[in-house]
Motif scaffolding. Structure first.
Motif, PDB file in Angstrom:
ATOM      1  N   PHE A  87       6.736   7.613  16.367  1.00 26.04           N
ATOM      2  CA  PHE A  87       5.896   6.429  16.198  1.00 26.04           C
ATOM      3  C   PHE A  87       5.547   5.799  17.544  1.00 26.04           C
ATOM      4  N   HIS A 212      10.971  14.276   4.328  1.00 26.55           N
ATOM      5  CA  HIS A 212      10.095  13.360   5.052  1.00 26.55           C
ATOM      6  C   HIS A 212       9.852  13.854   6.477  1.00 26.55           C
ATOM      7  N   HIS A 216       6.124  15.254   8.082  1.00 26.50           N
ATOM      8  CA  HIS A 216       5.511  14.807   9.339  1.00 26.50           C
ATOM      9  C   HIS A 216       5.420  15.930  10.372  1.00 26.50           C
ATOM     10  N   PHE A 237      -1.466  11.690   3.497  1.00 29.11           N
ATOM     11  CA  PHE A 237      -0.556  10.684   4.058  1.00 29.11           C
ATOM     12  C   PHE A 237      -0.415   9.530   3.058  1.00 29.11           C
ATOM     13  N   HIS A 241       3.146   9.309   0.469  1.00 33.22           N
ATOM     14  CA  HIS A 241       3.957   8.092   0.605  1.00 33.22           C
ATOM     15  C   HIS A 241       3.817   7.191  -0.630  1.00 33.22           C
ATOM     16  N   HIS A 367       0.188   1.409  10.968  1.00 31.70           N
ATOM     17  CA  HIS A 367       1.418   1.862  10.321  1.00 31.70           C
ATOM     18  C   HIS A 367       2.517   2.205  11.348  1.00 31.70           C
ATOM     19  N   HIS A 371       6.353   0.377  12.020  1.00 31.02           N
ATOM     20  CA  HIS A 371       7.659   1.045  12.129  1.00 31.02           C
ATOM     21  C   HIS A 371       8.365   0.581  13.406  1.00 31.02           C
ATOM     22  N   PHE A 403      11.951   0.280   4.796  1.00 29.42           N
ATOM     23  CA  PHE A 403      10.948   1.349   4.810  1.00 29.42           C
ATOM     24  C   PHE A 403      10.010   1.195   3.609  1.00 29.42           C
ATOM     25  N   HIS A 407       6.045   0.390   3.782  1.00 31.94           N
ATOM     26  CA  HIS A 407       5.077   1.306   3.175  1.00 31.94           C
ATOM     27  C   HIS A 407       4.428   0.688   1.939  1.00 31.94           C
TER      28      HIS A 407
HETATM   29 CU1  CUO Z   1       6.343   8.775   6.705  1.00 31.46          CU
HETATM   30 CU2  CUO Z   1       5.923   5.728   7.772  1.00 31.46          CU
HETATM   31  O1  CUO Z   1       5.034   7.549   7.478  1.00 31.46           O
HETATM   32  O2  CUO Z   1       7.235   7.140   7.648  1.00 31.46           O
END
Ligand code: CUO
Length: 687
Positions: A87, A212, A216, A237, A241, A367, A371, A403, A407
């Motif tokens: 991030f 997760h 990514h 995405f 989520h 986003h 984080h 989290f 989200h």
């Molecule tokens: Cu998967 Cu915020 O995108 O953690």
């Protein structure tokens, strides 16, 4: 690919912190590296250290000299003991450059040499990430199994004392039968005083967190354009989520908790604290915790600067463009947010991907910076020299209750966009001449009743050896309890009153009542609908009986896929077998396919729709099929288009013409619903 190259690439996932010339595969194999590969610390004694490790091994693999030594100065700002975050802008740029370097290696041999050369010169987490991205995307490495991240960096996933006990077990008992797997405790992050702790089994599940991370990895935000730019990436995405949130809500209802409260106000206290008690392998320190009632502050640290005002400005701009119906690129060109491309544009822009965002300067980095700001709440200006908390890292973010609230907020922006689109109409929803007459879901066991599903605990063992640096040569086994569901089969009777045709069967599970036990209207229910499965069916004229097992789900992967043992001993030799066996860790863990339910049995609507395949199908490019792309609803297909032309989440992603689900099902013959109960029993089955 030769076996030796494959082997070296696999070995590089093991013992991420140990120098590359030490033994791997439980002391059986060593890489013989050119003298120029030794780092300064070992250069003078290269002969001596090399000999020391190659003495008692079965296999020695020579590594070729590099044609040209790469300049790795770009990675210098990220020291070997710093925490690496996807991030963080600076870290992402470094990762992007490294991925490009790996992708550009001219052939397999040189890629092997380059990886071996780089391993000891880079931050280990950065190396493992960029290396795995390259393996997942290079054309010549498709057969290399990517070791699950929980096995590469086990301390990021399990309570640290487990690893110490596991090493001890291994050292004392060796491979003898007296050795027992060390239990990973289940309730170690909080007590029952903390209500949110009821969700710990979900948030701290190893399979959830490795899924997760893997998602990514498959969908990076930066790197070469051809790696980042995947079909409908931004939409996925949003959707993947969103489905995590829907599942989390159903799980919350199962545990007598209210639905997620999105983090809409960044100036309020964060009521939930979280103390992760896991270690960063890189510096042997625990991830920082966050006390209850923490306020978010502007972050002003050496390599991260974010103000809350800036984040709010981006949010407002994004809300404005959704109302306007178009975004503007840097040249002022307007790009409409229509019902086909809009959600994808927004996904890439909000996440945000510097490679794919329409206009990063204007719409920012919403986003990711959220984080970051949350992950530094405990030490925003770095005065305590603390690193980021679990929210700063995709391997660990899902452990923290916040989290789901962050989200939840991000998802509310997508929801706003979707709510402005026209409701689905009869043409889009219906399938003339098709009627779904009967549906059921039944546990695969004699004597069970239809539509009663079951969850319980299961104790399973994982092998954490691969990632344990400087440990004994024997395997380290750990056992842990996770939720499990009894396997079941769906049966549907479908009448086709026309000629032979094809449909897409879409199965969802929706909570029926809210936290106050009030019936949910369709508008709320659709946003909590959980996708269970999606597959193509051929329908002959007349009655068709369709059966589908829960284990075939298009969202999930089996336990064995997530945690296969690592090392050559476990690898099939034949190429076709290897292809089937190939690890592909993206996919929701099968053991969490069903929400927990309650001891009395919690009621859900099981919804099935058969849509018209002529409106669903996509024309796929002629690339080879990938044996492990089974969780395609969440992860897409490797080197192909997303295998469903409809919007992700269809038909529940948009407003619908009816007030209650039963009304919609009555209005459309191609849909059906039935009540199912999920009953949870507090027993533990040992696998
Ligand atoms: Cu998967 Cu915020 O995108 O953690």
């Amino acid at each position: 690919m030769t076996n030796t190259d494959l082997k070296v690439l696999e070995l590089l996932f093991q013992r991420p912190l140990e120098p590359v010339f030490t033994t791997r595969d439980n002391g059986k194999t060593v890489l013989e590296i050119p003298e120029s590969f030794y780092t300064d610390r070992y250069k003078a004694e290269a002969d001596q250290v090399g000999n020391r490790f190659s003495k008692n091994v079965d296999v020695r693999i020579p590594v070729q000299e590099l044609a040209s030594i790469p300049n790795l100065d770009f990675a210098k700002p990220l020291g070997p003991k710093k925490q690496f975050s996807l991030f963080n802008d600076r870290h992402r740029n470094i990762a992007s450059e490294l991925i490009t370097l790996f992708m550009n290696a001219p052939n397999l041999r040189q890629f092997v040499s380059l990886s071996v050369f780089c391993k000891d010169r880079l931050n280990p987490m950065l190396f493992q990430y960029a290396y795995a991205v390259a393996i997942a995307h290079r054309k010549d490495t498709t057969e290399v199994p990517i070791t699950n991240i929980s096995q590469v960096f086990p301390s990021n996933f399990v309570e640290p004392s487990t690893l110490k006990d596991g090493r001890q077990e291994g050292t004392v008992f060796g491979e003898s039968g007296d050795r027992v797997p060390v239990p990973i405790p289940r309730d170690y992050t909080a007590s029952d005083v903390e209500d949110e702790h009821r969700m710990a089994y979900f948030r701290e599940d190893i399979g959830v967190n490795s899924h997760h991370w893997h998602w990514h990895l498959v969908y990076p935000t930066t790197g070469p354009y051809e790696v980042v730019n995947k079909d409908r990436r931004g939409e996925l995405f949003y959707y993947m989520h969103q489905q995590i949130l829907a599942r989390y809500n159903a799980e919350r209802f199962s545990n007598n908790l209210k639905r997620i409260q999105p983090l809409t106000n960044l100036h309020n206290e964060l009521f939930e604290g979280y103390f992760p008690k896991i270690l960063s392998s890189l510096n042997n320190r625990t991830y920082p915790g966050r006390a209850s009632g923490q306020l978010l502050k502007d972050v002003d640290r050496e390599d991260t600067k974010i103000t809350i005002d800036e984040v709010l400005r981006w949010r407002n701009r994004i809300m404005d463009v959704i109302d306007q119906g178009y975004v503007e690129d840097p040249s002022g060109q307007r790009i409409p947010l229509d019902e086909v491309r809009g959600i994808d544009i927004l996904g890439n822009m909000i996440e945000a991907s510097p490679v794919l965002s329409v206009n990063m300067q204007l719409y920012g980095n919403l986003h990711n910076q959220g984080h970051n700001i949350i992950s530094f709440a405990h030490d925003p200006d770095g005065r305590h020299l603390e690193e980021f908390g679990v929210m700063g890292d995709v391997t660990t973010a899902m452990r923290d209750p916040i989290f789901y609230r962050w989200h939840g907020f991000i998802n509310s922006i997508f929801t706003k966009f979707k709510s402005l689109l026209n409701p689905y109409n009869a043409d889009q929803l219906g399938f003339e001449g098709i009627s779904v007459d009967y549906i059921e879901a039944k546990i695969d066991k004699k004597g069970t009743s239809p539509n009663r599903l079951a969850t319980y605990w299961q104790n399973s063992t994982v092998d954490l050896t691969a990632g344990l640096d400087f440990s004994s040569a024997t395997n380290v086994l750990a056992s842990f309890n996770h939720l499990q569901n009894a396997p079941f089969t769906y049966t549907f009777n479908v009448t086709n009153n026309g000629a032979k045709r094809t449909g897409t069967c879409r199965i969802f599970l929706c909570p029926k009542v809210d936290e106050r036990n009030m019936p949910l209207r369709l508008e709320e229910q659709r946003q909590m609908a959980i996708e269970m499965d999606k597959f193509t069916v051929d329908l002959v004229p007349g009655v068709n009986t369709i059966r589908r097992q829960s284990s075939e789900s298009s969202v999930a992967i089996p336990f064995e896929r997530s945690f296969r043992p690592v090392g050559a001993n476990y690898q099939p030799q034949a190429a076709d077998e290897l292809a089937r066996f190939r690890f592909c860790g993206c996919g929701w863990p099968q053991h969490l396919l069903l929400p927990k339910g309650t001891t009395q049995g919690m009621a859900f609507d099981l919804f099935v729709m058969i849509s018209d395949y002529s409106q669903d199908s996509v024309k796929q490019p002629n690339t080879p099929n990938d044996a492990c792309s089974t969780a395609y609803s969440f992860c897409g297909l490797k080197d192909k288009l997303y295998p469903d032309r409809r919007a992700m989440g269809f038909p529940f992603d948009r407003r619908l013409p009816n007030t209650y689900l039963t009304e919609m099902v009555d209005a459309f013959g191609n849909m059906a619903r039935t009540d199912v109960k999920i009953q949870y029993t507090d027993i533990t089955v040992v696998k």
